[in-house]
Every structure is written in C-alpha cells, then in structure tokens.
Write an enzyme that holds these catalytic residues in place. Structure first.
Site, mmCIF file in Angstrom:
data_model
loop_
_atom_site.group_PDB
_atom_site.id
_atom_site.type_symbol
_atom_site.label_atom_id
_atom_site.label_comp_id
_atom_site.label_asym_id
_atom_site.label_seq_id
_atom_site.Cartn_x
_atom_site.Cartn_y
_atom_site.Cartn_z
ATOM 1 N N LYS A 1 0.851 -1.197 0.000
ATOM 2 C CA LYS A 1 0.000 0.000 0.000
ATOM 3 C C LYS A 1 0.885 1.245 0.000
ATOM 4 O O LYS A 1 1.895 1.287 0.709
ATOM 5 C CB LYS A 1 -0.880 -0.019 1.269
ATOM 6 C CG LYS A 1 -1.633 1.279 1.555
ATOM 7 C CD LYS A 1 -2.740 1.558 0.557
ATOM 8 C CE LYS A 1 -3.409 2.920 0.799
ATOM 9 N NZ LYS A 1 -4.308 3.299 -0.304
ATOM 10 N N CYS B 1 -2.330 9.854 -6.388
ATOM 11 C CA CYS B 1 -3.398 9.614 -5.402
ATOM 12 C C CYS B 1 -4.474 10.682 -5.546
ATOM 13 O O CYS B 1 -4.182 11.868 -5.411
ATOM 14 C CB CYS B 1 -2.856 9.616 -3.980
ATOM 15 S SG CYS B 1 -4.245 9.490 -2.823
HETATM 16 O O1 RRO Z 1 -5.620 5.673 -0.479
HETATM 17 C C1 RRO Z 1 -6.296 6.120 -1.422
HETATM 18 O O2 RRO Z 1 -7.316 6.820 -1.255
HETATM 19 C C2 RRO Z 1 -5.933 5.870 -2.825
HETATM 20 C C3 RRO Z 1 -4.659 6.024 -3.316
HETATM 21 BR BR1 RRO Z 1 -3.201 6.443 -2.233
HETATM 22 C C4 RRO Z 1 -4.424 5.847 -4.702
HETATM 23 O O3 RRO Z 1 -3.306 5.990 -5.235
HETATM 24 N N1 RRO Z 1 -5.477 5.524 -5.496
HETATM 25 C C5 RRO Z 1 -6.724 5.373 -4.999
HETATM 26 O O4 RRO Z 1 -7.653 5.091 -5.769
HETATM 27 N N2 RRO Z 1 -6.933 5.536 -3.655
#
Ligand code: RRO
Length: 322
Positions: free
Chosen positions: A57, A142
């Site tokens: 993650k 993100c």
């Molecule tokens: O954690 C998120 O809300 C998230 C991330 Br870091 C990302 O790169 N892509 C996404 O759809 N959610």
C-alpha cells in the site's frame, strides 16, 4: 467413438514469466497497490498467491488512519474509493520487506505517496538505504487527499520531483500514473518520463473524482470528499488500455505495467497486447481475494494455449491496428 490420442510430450504448456525493473518474474500478474496490501498478513497472502511480484500500500512517513468510512464501495461495473492513504508508515513496510525478501525470490515493491514534496524526498531517502528493497513504485496519482492535487497532472512538478528523486535515490524507481485523456497530455508526460531511467511506468491509477449515487437514499455512497472518489474496475478498462497503449507507442523502450479493469484472463491478455509486461489487479482482488490470481492465470494460459503462444513475449505489444 475412438479415443483421441494426445501427444503429451509434444505439448508444452504456456508460461506467464515476465520481468519488472530487470527482475525476472514467474508470473506477469500481481496486485495493484492499495488492495490487500496494507497489513503484513495481507502482504503475506499475496506472497503465497499466484503472483509474480507484490506491491505494498502506498505509504507515508508515519501511520495514517485515512478518511472516514464508508470509503470504498462496490458499484455496478467497478468500485469507488476515497480511502485517503491509510497505511502503517514506511518503516512497517520496509521491516516487512527486509524480513521476507530473505525467504522469497518474489520481489516486494514499496509504494510511496508523500503528501508533500518534502515528505516524498524523505520517503525516497529512507527507501534508498533499505538493503533488501528491489524497487520503489512512486505514486504520482493519489486522487483522494482533500486539498492535494495529483502530481501526475502537474507536468512541471512531475519533472522537477523526478529530477530530485533520481538525484537522491539509488533504488530502481517506477511511477504510478493517473489516467490521461488528451493526446497533448500523453505527449507532454511521455517527453518528461523519457528523461529518466525509470524502472517501469504503471498505467493507471483510479479515474479521480468520480461520483456514485444511491437513488433510494438520494445520497452519495462514500462519506469523504462529499462523495467524490476514484473509480476502478471494469468501468475504467478502456481508459487503462488506451493509456498502456499510448505510452507503449510513445516510449517503446520502457517497461510498462497495466492496471485497470482486469476481471479475467482476457482482460489481462488485452493489457499485454497493448504493451504491458506486467498486469496489476485491484478491484477484482478486493472482490474475490487472492484466489483471483489462480483463476486469472489459468484463463490467460487457456487463451495462450488456444492461440498457440508459449510466452507473453509472443504477443506483447502486438495489437493489430485496422
Ligand atoms: O488511499 C487512497 O485513497 C488511494 C490512493 Br493512495 C491511490 O493511489 N489511489 C486510490 O484510488 N486511492
């Protein structure tokens, strides 16, 4: 009816071997960062699953709880999320990688996504000194941090942060890009990426700031950001394929990772036809768990068997344009 004789000796089953960041992989399939890879137990599941590599993650320097729930919802044809970067902090993932890379040849890639330029630099410095780390996936896309635009949509900042990244970090760096929708944007980003020795380019992250509505409740379905969230799953397959294809055409010498809308072996096959060497699976992994890798691997092998392909290099990038 007479028995059909199959010459088993002559038939060689196709293999899914590939490579990423110059590392040989036993399979071209892996998870998409964000899905089933926040906790150690989930990463362990992915190591034990039919994956060729694993990515963690996206992390920050410190633990983050992320956005309030509900923050991920399954919707027809895909998913919407505004997780808000919940993660255990870089040290947690580096310790896990250190502890596990001794026991497995399967590379575990560290995804990083700092909230500021300064944080990204600190993350890169920390990752750079981690002995057993093979590669970093630098998340430039993100979509879910209130008040923070995606770096990948700011071309000047993308170039400048990659310059700094390569000046301070000795590990192979891949980038996770947002989807682009305009030829001028594909060309602008490709011209920037071409200036760096990137380990790979991953297309695409979720389509940012989509919306889903519950008509009975007359309400949004996720709580953060007034219901706006990243769209993943089958919905985004055409956009994902187009991004893989366009970057493959513009930057044929780069290792490409396809991500978006892979529900079955045929979807993975299509990503590879567009030019992907590796295919990441997100929404389907969320829905189905790590068993999806067994199923999708077999479906891809079945397609290759029918078409007479032995390896993914037999058809990678060879999409026919009519
Ligand atoms: O954690 C998120 O809300 C998230 C991330 Br870091 C990302 O790169 N892509 C996404 O759809 N959610």
């Amino acid at each position: 009816m007479a028995d059909v004789q199959i010459n088993k000796e002559a038939f060689v089953s196709p293999v899914l071997n590939s490579s990423l960041a110059k590392i040989s992989l036993e399979s071209c399939l892996m998870n998409a960062s964000g899905v089933h890879c926040t906790q150690e137990s989930e990463l362990q599941d992915l190591i034990e699953a039919k994956t060729g590599a694993v990515v963690s993650k996206s992390c920050t320097l410190e633990y983050r709880a992320g956005n309030p729930e509900p923050r991920y919802v399954t919707i027809p044809y895909g998913s919407i999320n505004s997780m808000g970067l919940p993660n255990n902090g870089i040290r947690y993932y580096l310790d896990f990688i250190d502890g596990n890379q001794k026991n497995t040849a399967k590379p575990i890639i560290l995804s990083i996504a700092g909230l500021t330029r300064k944080e990204n630099i600190e993350l890169l410095k920390t990752a750079s000194s981690a002995q057993s780390l093979h590669a970093i996936e630098f998340n430039l896309s993100c979509p879910n941090i209130p008040g923070k635009p995606q770096t990948g949509y700011d071309f000047e900042e993308s170039k400048s942060i990659l310059e700094e990244a390569f000046s301070i970090c000795s590990k192979p760096i891949g980038v996770k890009l947002p989807p682009y929708f305009d030829m001028a944007h594909f060309e602008a980003m490709a011209a920037i990426l071409d200036q760096f020795p990137l380990a790979y380019i991953c297309c695409v992250n979720s389509i940012g700031n989509g919306m889903w509505i519950d008509s009975a409740e007359e309400s949004t379905v996720i709580k953060p950001k007034s219901g706006f969230g990243g769209i993943g799953g089958l919905f985004i397959k055409p956009t994902a394929l187009a991004n893989v294809r366009m970057f493959h055409k513009l930057l044929p010498h780069f290792n490409l990772v396809g991500c978006g809308g892979v529900q079955n072996g045929e979807d993975a096959f299509q990503h590879i036809l567009c030019g992907a060497s590796v295919v990441q699976i997100g929404t389907t992994l969320w829905e189905e768990g790590t068993a999806c890798f067994d199923r999708i691997s077999q479906e891809l092998i079945d397609i290759m068997t029918k078409k007479g392909y032995s390896t993914i290099e037999d058809f990678r990038g060879k999409l026919r344009e009519i």
